[in-house]
Structures are given as C-alpha cells and as structure tokens.
Design an enzyme around this catalytic site. Structure first.
Site, PDB file in Angstrom:
ATOM      1  N   THR A  32       0.824  -1.198   0.000  1.00  0.00           N
ATOM      2  CA  THR A  32       0.000   0.000   0.000  1.00  0.00           C
ATOM      3  C   THR A  32       0.866   1.258   0.000  1.00  0.00           C
ATOM      4  OG1 THR A  32      -0.301   0.569   2.351  1.00  0.00           O
ATOM      5  CG2 THR A  32      -1.570  -1.308   1.489  1.00  0.00           C
ATOM      6  N   ASP A  56      -4.650   5.604   2.159  1.00  0.00           N
ATOM      7  CA  ASP A  56      -4.334   6.582   3.194  1.00  0.00           C
ATOM      8  C   ASP A  56      -4.796   5.957   4.498  1.00  0.00           C
ATOM      9  OD1 ASP A  56      -4.173   8.636   5.003  1.00  0.00           O
ATOM     10  OD2 ASP A  56      -5.349  10.069   3.841  1.00  0.00           O
ATOM     11  N   ASN A  83       3.555  -0.493   8.671  1.00  0.00           N
ATOM     12  CA  ASN A  83       4.791   0.270   8.555  1.00  0.00           C
ATOM     13  C   ASN A  83       4.549   1.756   8.304  1.00  0.00           C
ATOM     14  OD1 ASN A  83       7.774   0.645   7.847  1.00  0.00           O
ATOM     15  ND2 ASN A  83       6.794   1.171   5.901  1.00  0.00           N
ATOM     16  N   SER A 134       7.264  -0.164  15.366  1.00  0.00           N
ATOM     17  CA  SER A 134       7.377   0.821  16.427  1.00  0.00           C
ATOM     18  C   SER A 134       8.757   1.467  16.305  1.00  0.00           C
ATOM     19  CB  SER A 134       7.183   0.149  17.789  1.00  0.00           C
ATOM     20  OG  SER A 134       7.317   1.062  18.842  1.00  0.00           O
ATOM     21  N   TYR A 148       6.195  12.179  18.267  1.00  0.00           N
ATOM     22  CA  TYR A 148       6.577  10.891  17.694  1.00  0.00           C
ATOM     23  C   TYR A 148       6.805   9.868  18.794  1.00  0.00           C
ATOM     24  CZ  TYR A 148       9.060   7.331  15.034  1.00  0.00           C
ATOM     25  OH  TYR A 148       9.447   6.130  14.468  1.00  0.00           O
ATOM     26  N   LYS A 152       4.637   6.291  19.363  1.00  0.00           N
ATOM     27  CA  LYS A 152       5.220   4.952  19.424  1.00  0.00           C
ATOM     28  C   LYS A 152       5.015   4.309  20.800  1.00  0.00           C
ATOM     29  CE  LYS A 152       6.500   4.805  15.180  1.00  0.00           C
ATOM     30  NZ  LYS A 152       5.765   3.937  14.223  1.00  0.00           N
TER      31      LYS A 152
END
Length: 273
Positions: A32, A56, A83, A134, A148, A152
């Site tokens: 994707t 998306d 991912n 992660s 960020y 995670k």
C-alpha cells in the site's frame, strides 16, 4: 512455502525494502501507498506477485477496503506489517494542534484501523501474524520528537494488549523497534514544527549527538531480520533492529528501576493498607 504479506507505507524506506525482499524470495505482496506510482518498478519486475493498493491509513474505511482487497485478490493473508508513519520534529511547546493530531492520527489510528481490519480475517483463518513497526523511541525518548515518541509509546501499549487478546485465535503479534537508520525518515518523510529561538541550545545538542559517525544503521541490512521474524514458528513480541537499541534500553531501564526503588517507600505508603 511462500507467504502472502500486506505491508503499509511501501512507497519508500523500510516498507519498500522489505516488500522487495519478500518478492525476491517468491512471496506475494499487497503493497500500500498513498501514490501507487512509487511501486511501478516493483510491478515491472515482479508482475502479478505484487498488488499495489492506494491507501491513506488515516481513513478507516480505506484501511478495511485495502485488507479486503488483498484477501480477495490473493485468497489468503499470512502477515500484515503496519509500517506507514512519519516523524514530526519539534519541541512540545512548538507543536501546533494540527501537527499533533496529524502525527497521532497516522502513527496510532492508522495502525489501529489496519489492525482492526485484519484481526477478523486472521481469526476466521485460525492463523496470521501482525507486525507493528514501532521504534526504540517507543520505550525511551529523545528531545524534539515528543509527539513521535508519544505515538510509538501508544503503539507499544496497544500492541502488547492486542497480543494478549488474540493469542487464543492463533494470531501472532510482534513489534519491530528499530534504532536510527539511514532512511529518509528524518529527511523528506519528516515534518518540522515552527522553531522557537529559546530551544536553540536543545536543538544544537540534538543535532550534534545525531551527527556521530556510525550512529545510523544500513536500512538494507534489516531485510534478513524481518524475513526471519516472518518465518519464525514462535515469533517474539519485540524485536530490536540495530546495534544501539538494546544497550540504550538497558541503560534507560536500569535508571528507571533505580528511581522506582528510591521512591518505593513513598509508593507503598500510598497504597493505604
């Protein structure tokens, strides 16, 4: 035996490298990307073994449709690798509401939607492997990456919980936790907040620390580890990628435990009985 793998965020970086590694050894890949033209070279080389899907991940409907399309096209799904994601660079104070929401929307909710879409498929099959990308920054932190880091940390908590919930259905769950690698994650793929001069010292220290020679790993070297993870009969819940992650994690956790121990008397007294 070949596997069928869906991987999100396959337009560049780890996603594209891993997609090609799977294709090279004869697996089938549903790849994707927001722009499927980025996958044209893989289609030209591997033909029907790859199914490009425009996605998306911020759209729950698109995420469910992508999983359904992959399953219908190939007849089965063995592995899903979440991912897709990006890094937002900037201090907590500098981060706008729109930037904060967009970071969490993609890195957490995007992963959640794909996960929710695939669990019923794997549950019906009685097998499957969900792999969440992660970061070592999901268990420790760096300045200038607060949102960020937060995204995670959320992925870690969500995934560890998921592993407990779906184990009885024959579904394996893993977290990949890379340290720094020389992808474009910190370049073209990254977003930057509007900078405040008061954080120039923090920013300079961050840039200096991250300019060390040999700090960042070779992205191509990760493919073999991911293939081993996918092929493992009993895959681990967590897998670091890179040589710096485990020593850093040990240092961080030793510090945390020491601090908890130092304040344990206060903690126990707070229990009340």
């Amino acid at each position: 035996m070949s596997k069928t793998i869906l991987i999100t965020g396959a337009s560049r970086g780890f996603g594209k490298l891993w997609a090609e590694a799977f294709l090279k050894r004869g697996d089938k890949v549903a790849a994707t990307a927001r722009n499927t033209e980025t996958l044209a070279d893989l289609v030209a080389t591997y033909g029907d073994a790859i199914l490009p899907i425009k996605l998306d991940v911020n759209s729950r409907d698109e995420s469910f449709a992508a999983v359904a399309k992959a399953k219908e096209h190939f007849g089965t799904l063995d592995v899903v690798i979440n991912n897709a994601g990006y890094g937002l660079f900037g201090t907590i104070e500098e981060t706008s509401e729109a930037e904060a929401r967009a970071q969490i929307e993609t890195n957490v909710f995007g992963l959640l939607w794909v996960t929710q879409a695939v669990v019923p498929v794997f549950r019906e099959q009685g097998y499957g492997h969900i792999i969440q990308v992660s970061s070592v920054l999901g268990i420790t932190t760096l300045p200038l990456l607060g949102l960020y880091n937060a995204s995670k940390f959320a992925v870690e908590g969500l995934t560890e919980t998921l592993a407990q919930e779906v184990k009885g259905f024959g579904i394996n769950v893993s977290l990949i936790e890379p340290n720094g690698f020389a992808t474009d994650w910190a370049g073209a793929s990254a977003l930057q907040t509007q900078q405040l001069d008061v954080y120039s010292e923090v920013r300079n220290a961050f840039n200096e620390a991250n300019s060390q020679e040999g700090l960042f790993g070779d992205p191509a070297a990760t493919s073999e580890a991911v293939l081993k993870l996918v092929d493992a009969a009993q895959p681990p819940l967590r897998l670091f990628l890179g040589k710096h992650a485990l020593p850093w994690a040990k240092q961080v956790y030793e510090g945390r435990i020491a601090e908890w121990d130092a304040w344990d008397e206060v903690a126990v007294a707070a229990h009340g009985n």
